[in-house]
Design a protein around this motif. Structure first.
Motif, mmCIF file in Angstrom:
data_model
loop_
_atom_site.group_PDB
_atom_site.id
_atom_site.type_symbol
_atom_site.label_atom_id
_atom_site.label_comp_id
_atom_site.label_asym_id
_atom_site.label_seq_id
_atom_site.Cartn_x
_atom_site.Cartn_y
_atom_site.Cartn_z
ATOM 1 N N PRO A 2 19.244 17.868 5.198
ATOM 2 C CA PRO A 2 18.467 18.314 4.037
ATOM 3 C C PRO A 2 17.522 19.446 4.426
ATOM 4 O O PRO A 2 17.036 19.481 5.556
ATOM 5 N N GLU A 3 17.270 20.344 3.517
ATOM 6 C CA GLU A 3 16.336 21.459 3.762
ATOM 7 C C GLU A 3 14.932 20.899 3.915
ATOM 8 O O GLU A 3 14.509 20.071 3.114
ATOM 9 N N VAL A 4 14.231 21.301 4.961
ATOM 10 C CA VAL A 4 12.837 20.867 5.101
ATOM 11 C C VAL A 4 11.952 21.840 4.324
ATOM 12 O O VAL A 4 12.140 23.048 4.390
ATOM 13 N N GLN A 5 11.044 21.285 3.565
ATOM 14 C CA GLN A 5 10.167 22.120 2.745
ATOM 15 C C GLN A 5 9.072 22.750 3.591
ATOM 16 O O GLN A 5 8.317 22.056 4.251
ATOM 17 N N GLU A 199 1.416 35.371 14.344
ATOM 18 C CA GLU A 199 2.801 35.666 14.009
ATOM 19 C C GLU A 199 3.714 34.439 13.947
ATOM 20 O O GLU A 199 4.483 34.307 12.989
ATOM 21 N N PRO A 200 3.632 33.511 14.933
ATOM 22 C CA PRO A 200 4.532 32.353 14.870
ATOM 23 C C PRO A 200 4.318 31.471 13.635
ATOM 24 O O PRO A 200 5.191 30.673 13.285
ATOM 25 N N LEU A 201 3.139 31.611 12.985
ATOM 26 C CA LEU A 201 2.854 30.781 11.803
ATOM 27 C C LEU A 201 3.070 31.541 10.495
ATOM 28 O O LEU A 201 3.006 30.953 9.412
ATOM 29 N N ALA A 202 3.316 32.850 10.609
ATOM 30 C CA ALA A 202 3.307 33.694 9.414
ATOM 31 C C ALA A 202 4.335 33.261 8.375
ATOM 32 O O ALA A 202 4.082 33.346 7.168
ATOM 33 N N GLN A 203 5.497 32.789 8.818
ATOM 34 C CA GLN A 203 6.556 32.399 7.867
ATOM 35 C C GLN A 203 6.367 30.990 7.326
ATOM 36 O O GLN A 203 7.221 30.484 6.608
ATOM 37 N N GLY A 204 5.267 30.358 7.687
ATOM 38 C CA GLY A 204 5.000 29.009 7.178
ATOM 39 C C GLY A 204 5.292 27.956 8.224
ATOM 40 O O GLY A 204 5.702 28.265 9.350
ATOM 41 N N THR A 205 5.046 26.718 7.850
ATOM 42 C CA THR A 205 5.215 25.604 8.776
ATOM 43 C C THR A 205 5.762 24.387 8.031
ATOM 44 O O THR A 205 5.562 24.244 6.824
ATOM 45 N N GLU A 206 6.450 23.534 8.800
ATOM 46 C CA GLU A 206 6.988 22.305 8.204
ATOM 47 C C GLU A 206 6.035 21.126 8.407
ATOM 48 O O GLU A 206 6.272 20.045 7.896
ATOM 49 N N GLU A 207 4.977 21.362 9.180
ATOM 50 C CA GLU A 207 4.002 20.294 9.459
ATOM 51 C C GLU A 207 3.289 19.880 8.176
ATOM 52 O O GLU A 207 2.962 20.733 7.354
ATOM 53 N N PRO A 208 3.010 18.580 8.018
ATOM 54 C CA PRO A 208 2.194 18.177 6.864
ATOM 55 C C PRO A 208 0.770 18.723 6.997
ATOM 56 O O PRO A 208 0.331 19.016 8.109
ATOM 57 N N ILE A 209 0.074 18.850 5.886
ATOM 58 C CA ILE A 209 -1.312 19.307 5.941
ATOM 59 C C ILE A 209 -2.156 18.192 6.558
ATOM 60 O O ILE A 209 -2.111 17.051 6.102
ATOM 61 N N ARG A 210 -2.880 18.544 7.624
ATOM 62 C CA ARG A 210 -3.743 17.542 8.239
ATOM 63 C C ARG A 210 -5.129 17.594 7.618
ATOM 64 O O ARG A 210 -5.423 18.475 6.809
ATOM 65 N N ARG A 211 -5.972 16.637 8.015
ATOM 66 C CA ARG A 211 -7.339 16.539 7.467
ATOM 67 C C ARG A 211 -8.346 16.697 8.585
ATOM 68 O O ARG A 211 -8.096 16.262 9.711
ATOM 69 N N LEU A 212 -9.500 17.228 8.276
ATOM 70 C CA LEU A 212 -10.600 17.215 9.247
ATOM 71 C C LEU A 212 -11.101 15.787 9.386
ATOM 72 O O LEU A 212 -11.163 15.056 8.402
ATOM 73 N N TRP A 213 -11.477 15.346 10.587
ATOM 74 C CA TRP A 213 -11.417 16.075 11.844
ATOM 75 C C TRP A 213 -10.341 15.507 12.741
ATOM 76 O O TRP A 213 -10.571 15.258 13.922
ATOM 77 N N ASP A 214 -9.136 15.325 12.208
ATOM 78 C CA ASP A 214 -8.047 14.764 13.025
ATOM 79 C C ASP A 214 -7.558 15.784 14.042
ATOM 80 O O ASP A 214 -7.455 16.943 13.734
#
Ligand code: FDM
Ligand code: MG
Length: 214
Positions: A2-5, A199-214
């Motif tokens: 499946p495509e990862v969002q 640059e490595p992050l410019a196209q986006g990321t598959e990581e979930p949004i984290r919360r402070l201060w994790d």
């Protein structure tokens, strides 16, 4: 498979006064946009909101506020933007941010408020994927034409803020989410170094949004 969002990356630029933070953030935004990236630049404090106007008046010494009260206003100023940051990230927009909760912590703790107390109101805010700390030396700060007239724009205060930023950096640990960049270097060299990390992050990321201060 499946495509990862993918979502947009959240990148914060932090630093002391005269570190070139605002210049570099603006340049970075232009560079991202000319590379075809959907990117937005925010800055905190956002002085345009009702809360932001109270902060602005305090910073220009037109009003006095209890240290804790102003700390909470700075945090509230981020919370009022939090849901729009999240929805932009989910829509695939890269969010670049000139100062965030790290400044909140560093400046208030530098005034003598307890470190853990200062962290508390920002718990749960969207956490950046990358924070770039522009590290300028006191010598370079002085060379760059000194400070403006706002509250906190004094050498002794900047010295204390620098120490708290160091503590924050230590606690953020390795793992690449907190990067210290030598801001005494030439403007183009700093820009090059920032781009190398962004640059490595410019196209986006598959990581979930984290919360402070994790
Ligand atoms: N500042 C900024 C704080 O004290 N707490 C915060 O949470 C934030 C975001 O406000 F001296 C301080 C840092 C700085 C001042 O910031 C205004 P700009 O970037 O110079 O406008
Ligand atoms: Mg300033």
């Amino acid at each position: 498979m499946p495509e990862v969002q993918k979502r947009g990356a959240f990148i914060v630029v932090e630093g002391l006064d005269r570190s070139g933070k605002s210049t570099q953030s603006t340049q970075l935004l232009e560079k991202l946009r000319s590379a075809g990236i959907d990117a937005k630049l925010l800055n905190f404090p956002d002085r345009t909101t009702t809360i932001g106007k109270m902060i602005d008046s305090y910073l220009r010494s037109e009003s006095e506020l209890d240290d804790r009260a102003i700390h909470l206003l700075f945090s509230a100023n981020r919370w009022e933007a939090a849901s729009s940051i999240e929805s932009s990230l989910r829509a695939g927009t890269l969010i670049l941010c000139d100062r965030y909760a790290f400044s909140g912590l560093a400046f208030s703790a530098a005034k003598g408020l307890p470190y853990t107390w200062c962290r508390a109101p920002d718990v749960g805010l969207p956490a950046p994927d990358l924070t770039l700390l522009l590290d300028v030396s006191p010598e370079q700060q002085a060379k760059r034409g000194g400070f403006g007239a706002e509250r906190y724009e004094k050498a002794e205060m900047q010295e204390r803020v620098r120490a708290v930023f160091e503590r924050v950096g230590d606690e953020m640990g390795a793992g690449g989410r907190w990067v210290v960049v030598d801001a005494d270097a030439e403007q183009d060299a700093v820009a090059y170094e920032l781009w190398r990390h962004v640059e490595p992050l410019a196209q986006g990321t598959e990581e979930p949004i984290r919360r402070l201060w994790d």
